[in-house]
Design an enzyme around this catalytic site. Structure first.
Site, PDB file in Angstrom:
ATOM      1  N   LYS A  51     -12.328   0.675 -15.163  1.00 39.78           N
ATOM      2  CA  LYS A  51     -12.920  -0.589 -14.544  1.00 39.78           C
ATOM      3  C   LYS A  51     -13.555  -1.312 -15.707  1.00 39.78           C
ATOM      4  O   LYS A  51     -13.701  -2.503 -15.465  1.00 39.78           O
ATOM      5  CB  LYS A  51     -14.111  -0.066 -13.506  1.00 39.78           C
ATOM      6  CG  LYS A  51     -13.791   0.594 -12.196  1.00 39.78           C
ATOM      7  CD  LYS A  51     -12.496  -0.059 -11.414  1.00 39.78           C
ATOM      8  CE  LYS A  51     -12.241   0.420 -10.099  1.00 39.78           C
ATOM      9  NZ  LYS A  51     -11.109  -0.265  -9.571  1.00 39.78           N
TER      10      LYS A  51
ATOM     11  N   ASN B 291      -6.018  -4.764  -6.033  1.00 38.19           N
ATOM     12  CA  ASN B 291      -7.328  -4.202  -5.506  1.00 38.19           C
ATOM     13  C   ASN B 291      -7.171  -2.588  -5.338  1.00 38.19           C
ATOM     14  O   ASN B 291      -8.117  -1.912  -5.456  1.00 38.19           O
ATOM     15  CB  ASN B 291      -7.280  -4.664  -4.137  1.00 38.19           C
ATOM     16  CG  ASN B 291      -8.273  -3.822  -3.149  1.00 38.19           C
ATOM     17  OD1 ASN B 291      -9.656  -3.707  -3.320  1.00 38.19           O
ATOM     18  ND2 ASN B 291      -7.594  -3.126  -2.372  1.00 38.19           N
TER      19      ASN B 291
ATOM     20  N   ASP C 168       1.050  -1.299  -0.007  1.00 36.23           N
ATOM     21  CA  ASP C 168       0.108   0.108  -0.002  1.00 36.23           C
ATOM     22  C   ASP C 168       0.820   1.150   0.097  1.00 36.23           C
ATOM     23  O   ASP C 168       2.048   1.303   0.570  1.00 36.23           O
ATOM     24  CB  ASP C 168      -0.978   0.144   1.319  1.00 36.23           C
ATOM     25  CG  ASP C 168      -2.215   0.804   0.831  1.00 36.23           C
ATOM     26  OD1 ASP C 168      -3.115   0.092   0.782  1.00 36.23           O
ATOM     27  OD2 ASP C 168      -2.169   2.165   0.837  1.00 36.23           O
TER      28      ASP C 168
ATOM     29  N   VAL D 107     -19.544   0.107  -1.483  1.00 40.56           N
ATOM     30  CA  VAL D 107     -19.141  -0.652  -0.125  1.00 40.56           C
ATOM     31  C   VAL D 107     -18.467   0.554   1.023  1.00 40.56           C
ATOM     32  O   VAL D 107     -17.970   1.581   0.384  1.00 40.56           O
ATOM     33  CB  VAL D 107     -17.773  -1.444  -0.469  1.00 40.56           C
ATOM     34  CG1 VAL D 107     -17.312  -2.239   1.014  1.00 40.56           C
ATOM     35  CG2 VAL D 107     -18.323  -2.388  -1.463  1.00 40.56           C
TER      36      VAL D 107
ATOM     37  N   ASP E  62       3.932   1.692  -4.531  1.00 45.64           N
ATOM     38  CA  ASP E  62       3.056   2.589  -5.321  1.00 45.64           C
ATOM     39  C   ASP E  62       2.521   1.574  -6.581  1.00 45.64           C
ATOM     40  O   ASP E  62       3.546   1.362  -7.241  1.00 45.64           O
ATOM     41  CB  ASP E  62       3.724   3.824  -5.718  1.00 45.64           C
ATOM     42  CG  ASP E  62       2.763   4.555  -6.572  1.00 45.64           C
ATOM     43  OD1 ASP E  62       1.878   4.246  -6.853  1.00 45.64           O
ATOM     44  OD2 ASP E  62       3.376   5.997  -6.926  1.00 45.64           O
ATOM     45  N   VAL E  63       1.369   1.311  -6.632  1.00 47.55           N
ATOM     46  CA  VAL E  63       1.159   0.558  -7.797  1.00 47.55           C
ATOM     47  C   VAL E  63       1.574   0.930  -9.147  1.00 47.55           C
ATOM     48  O   VAL E  63       1.476   0.112 -10.390  1.00 47.55           O
ATOM     49  CB  VAL E  63      -0.458   0.013  -7.741  1.00 47.55           C
ATOM     50  CG1 VAL E  63      -0.760  -0.692  -6.663  1.00 47.55           C
ATOM     51  CG2 VAL E  63      -1.369   1.062  -7.868  1.00 47.55           C
TER      52      VAL E  63
ATOM     53  N   TYR F 115     -12.972   6.989 -14.176  1.00 46.92           N
ATOM     54  CA  TYR F 115     -13.354   5.555 -13.247  1.00 46.92           C
ATOM     55  C   TYR F 115     -13.875   4.552 -14.261  1.00 46.92           C
ATOM     56  O   TYR F 115     -13.351   3.271 -14.270  1.00 46.92           O
ATOM     57  CB  TYR F 115     -14.067   6.024 -12.144  1.00 46.92           C
ATOM     58  CG  TYR F 115     -14.210   4.852 -11.097  1.00 46.92           C
ATOM     59  CD1 TYR F 115     -13.310   4.527 -10.043  1.00 46.92           C
ATOM     60  CD2 TYR F 115     -15.395   4.091 -10.998  1.00 46.92           C
ATOM     61  CE1 TYR F 115     -13.330   3.840  -9.319  1.00 46.92           C
ATOM     62  CE2 TYR F 115     -15.496   3.101  -9.799  1.00 46.92           C
ATOM     63  CZ  TYR F 115     -14.432   2.969  -9.227  1.00 46.92           C
ATOM     64  OH  TYR F 115     -14.626   1.943  -8.088  1.00 46.92           O
TER      65      TYR F 115
ATOM     66  N   THR G 139     -16.305   2.407   2.610  1.00 45.25           N
ATOM     67  CA  THR G 139     -14.791   2.480   2.455  1.00 45.25           C
ATOM     68  C   THR G 139     -14.500   4.108   2.602  1.00 45.25           C
ATOM     69  O   THR G 139     -15.444   4.772   2.404  1.00 45.25           O
ATOM     70  CB  THR G 139     -14.114   1.663   1.845  1.00 45.25           C
ATOM     71  OG1 THR G 139     -14.146   2.209   0.514  1.00 45.25           O
ATOM     72  CG2 THR G 139     -14.438   0.333   1.551  1.00 45.25           C
TER      73      THR G 139
HETATM   74  N1  NAD Z   1     -15.986   1.179  -1.935  1.00 43.45           N
HETATM   75  C1  NAD Z   1     -16.739   1.070  -3.065  1.00 43.45           C
HETATM   76  O1  NAD Z   1     -17.866   1.411  -3.064  1.00 43.45           O
HETATM   77  C2  NAD Z   1     -16.086   0.326  -4.264  1.00 43.45           C
HETATM   78  C3  NAD Z   1     -17.001  -0.139  -5.188  1.00 43.45           C
HETATM   79  C4  NAD Z   1     -16.657  -0.619  -6.260  1.00 43.45           C
HETATM   80  C5  NAD Z   1     -15.233  -1.138  -6.348  1.00 43.45           C
HETATM   81  N2  NAD Z   1     -14.310  -0.474  -5.541  1.00 43.45           N
HETATM   82  C6  NAD Z   1     -13.131  -0.664  -5.847  1.00 43.45           C
HETATM   83  O2  NAD Z   1     -12.473  -1.362  -4.560  1.00 43.45           O
HETATM   84  C7  NAD Z   1     -11.042  -1.043  -4.758  1.00 43.45           C
HETATM   85  C8  NAD Z   1     -10.540  -0.679  -3.329  1.00 43.45           C
HETATM   86  O3  NAD Z   1     -11.278   0.475  -2.892  1.00 43.45           O
HETATM   87  P1  NAD Z   1     -12.078   0.790  -1.179  1.00 43.45           P
HETATM   88  O4  NAD Z   1     -13.399   0.994  -1.393  1.00 43.45           O
HETATM   89  O5  NAD Z   1     -11.335  -0.517  -0.391  1.00 43.45           O
HETATM   90  O6  NAD Z   1     -11.264   1.948  -1.146  1.00 43.45           O
HETATM   91  P2  NAD Z   1     -10.122   2.549  -0.028  1.00 43.45           P
HETATM   92  O7  NAD Z   1      -9.837   3.847  -0.412  1.00 43.45           O
HETATM   93  O8  NAD Z   1     -10.731   2.377   1.476  1.00 43.45           O
HETATM   94  O9  NAD Z   1      -8.738   1.613  -0.327  1.00 43.45           O
HETATM   95  C9  NAD Z   1      -7.979   1.858  -1.134  1.00 43.45           C
HETATM   96  C10 NAD Z   1      -6.614   1.265  -0.852  1.00 43.45           C
HETATM   97  O10 NAD Z   1      -5.746   1.539  -1.882  1.00 43.45           O
HETATM   98  C11 NAD Z   1      -4.558   2.204  -1.429  1.00 43.45           C
HETATM   99  N3  NAD Z   1      -3.879   2.984  -2.534  1.00 43.45           N
HETATM  100  C12 NAD Z   1      -4.367   3.936  -3.291  1.00 43.45           C
HETATM  101  N4  NAD Z   1      -3.635   4.506  -4.354  1.00 43.45           N
HETATM  102  C13 NAD Z   1      -2.375   3.519  -4.245  1.00 43.45           C
HETATM  103  C14 NAD Z   1      -1.339   3.355  -5.027  1.00 43.45           C
HETATM  104  N5  NAD Z   1      -1.103   4.335  -5.797  1.00 43.45           N
HETATM  105  N6  NAD Z   1      -0.565   2.360  -4.669  1.00 43.45           N
HETATM  106  C15 NAD Z   1      -0.881   1.625  -3.725  1.00 43.45           C
HETATM  107  N7  NAD Z   1      -1.745   1.556  -2.888  1.00 43.45           N
HETATM  108  C16 NAD Z   1      -2.899   2.676  -3.279  1.00 43.45           C
HETATM  109  C17 NAD Z   1      -5.116   3.247  -0.448  1.00 43.45           C
HETATM  110  O11 NAD Z   1      -4.245   3.549   0.178  1.00 43.45           O
HETATM  111  C18 NAD Z   1      -5.948   2.301   0.298  1.00 43.45           C
HETATM  112  O12 NAD Z   1      -5.471   1.664   1.261  1.00 43.45           O
HETATM  113  C19 NAD Z   1     -10.676  -0.105  -5.677  1.00 43.45           C
HETATM  114  O13 NAD Z   1     -10.225  -0.836  -6.850  1.00 43.45           O
HETATM  115  C20 NAD Z   1     -12.359   0.537  -5.977  1.00 43.45           C
HETATM  116  O14 NAD Z   1     -12.140   1.132  -7.089  1.00 43.45           O
HETATM  117  C21 NAD Z   1     -14.944   0.163  -4.205  1.00 43.45           C
END
Ligand code: NAD
Length: 296
Positions: free
Chosen positions: A161, A90, A37, A190, A63-64, A157, A192
């Protein structure tokens, strides 16, 4: 003992939210867990929480969007746990929902680099490790319902996706001979911190402070609406458990919000009706019974 026991999973964005819930869920199955992360404080807290649950965990700041950092994750994972069996791409960010006129190159680049290039770099770095031991494994890409249907004011976005869903379909066919099962997780909302993705925005993608906060009333209303639906969203813990359940059943598409089925059904109906109209066109009658070229 499950089929996951003693195997190793790498999860990007594993410090919190959905990534952390996946780390917990696969850890509960007896997997060794590598969380990567960009947020080092959250990462350390996540490492401690997983360890307290008896999960073997390695936390790697990364960093991804950086290929070299993916290589470092691969090397550290191998050194600590040996063979790697699962990658969960993720990490993701939302960008700022706004009209096309309000988006500039930096807005697009940030979302494309994290959500799309991050998945490509991760897959390119880790899948060869899964191939090399011959025991097979799993690649799970986290997309979204936005990968199933376009979202207004969310062009970047949605673009990423939809691409992640498409790449997962490609890789599903490509990695099958290597016994690597590919799945794409498509959650709805979700609960978050996804709507505060800006917290981890790299300096190179940041705009002048005045421009960062700039928005018209519609955009603010949209952001508020987004926050309220995320606040009312599914508990992240369920998403990790659901992923384990679905990969156990060998699912390619993993859904967490069965109530969204009508959204994809409406899309497929619109597509099917468009084919129907093309079949009625006098211009295309000669093609109706033509064989189609195989795609795979
Ligand atoms: N929360 C929702 O409603 C939802 C819905 C559909 C899809 N998603 C997808 O789920 C995945 C996780 O999202 P989440 O909801 O847990 O969000 P979140 O913001 O709670 O968690 C995302 C994590 O990714 C990390 N991150 C961000 N940029 C980064 C980088 N450049 N390198 C490494 N790490 C990095 C952040 O620090 C964080 O820990 C994402 O791909 C998001 O698009 C989320």
């Amino acid at each position: 003992m499950s089929r996951f026991t003693g195997k190793t999973a790498i999860i990007s964005g594993g410090a919190e939210g959905i990534g952390f819930s996946i780390a917990q869920a696969v850890g509960k199955q007896g997997m060794n867990v590598v969380i990567g992360d960009i947020d080092t404080d959250q990462l350390e807290q996540a490492r401690a929480k997983l360890e307290a649950q008896g999960i073997a965990v390695l936390a790697v700041p990364m960093d991804v969007t950086r290929q070299d950092q993916w290589q470092a994750v691969a090397e550290q994972a191998k050194t600590r746990f040996g063979n790697v069996h699962m990658l969960v791409n993720n990490a993701g960010v939302t960008g700022t929902p706004c009209a096309i006129e309000q988006m500039d190159e930096k807005d697009w680049r940030w979302v494309l680099d994290v959500n799309l290039m991050g998945v490509i770099y991760g897959t390119a770095a880790i899948v060869p490790l899964i191939k090399e031991h011959g025991e097979g494994g799993w690649l799970i890409n986290v997309a979204s319902m936005a990968g199933m249907v376009g979202v207004a004011y969310g062009g970047p976005y949605t673009a990423t996706k939809v691409a992640v869903v498409g790449m997962s379909e490609s890789w599903h066919a490509e990695f099958k001979p290597h016994n690597i099962q590919v799945s794409v997780l498509c959650p709805g909302f979700v609960k978050t911190r996804i709507n505060q993705s800006q917290r981890n925005k790299h300096a190179e993608y940041r705009k002048e402070e005045s421009a960062e906060g700039e928005s018209d009333g519609n955009v603010s209303a949209l952001a508020d609406h987004l926050q309220s639906v995320i606040d009312a969203g599914l508990a992240p813990e369920i998403v990790g458990e659901r992923m384990v359940e679905a990969i156990g059943a060998g699912e390619l598409y993993i859904f967490t919000h069965p109530n969204y089925r009508k959204v994809t059904q409406a899309r497929y109906k619109a597509i099917d009706e468009a084919f129907e109209r093309s079949a009625a066109s006098p211009l295309l009658q000669h093609m109706l019974n033509e064989e189609i070229a195989s795609f795979s």
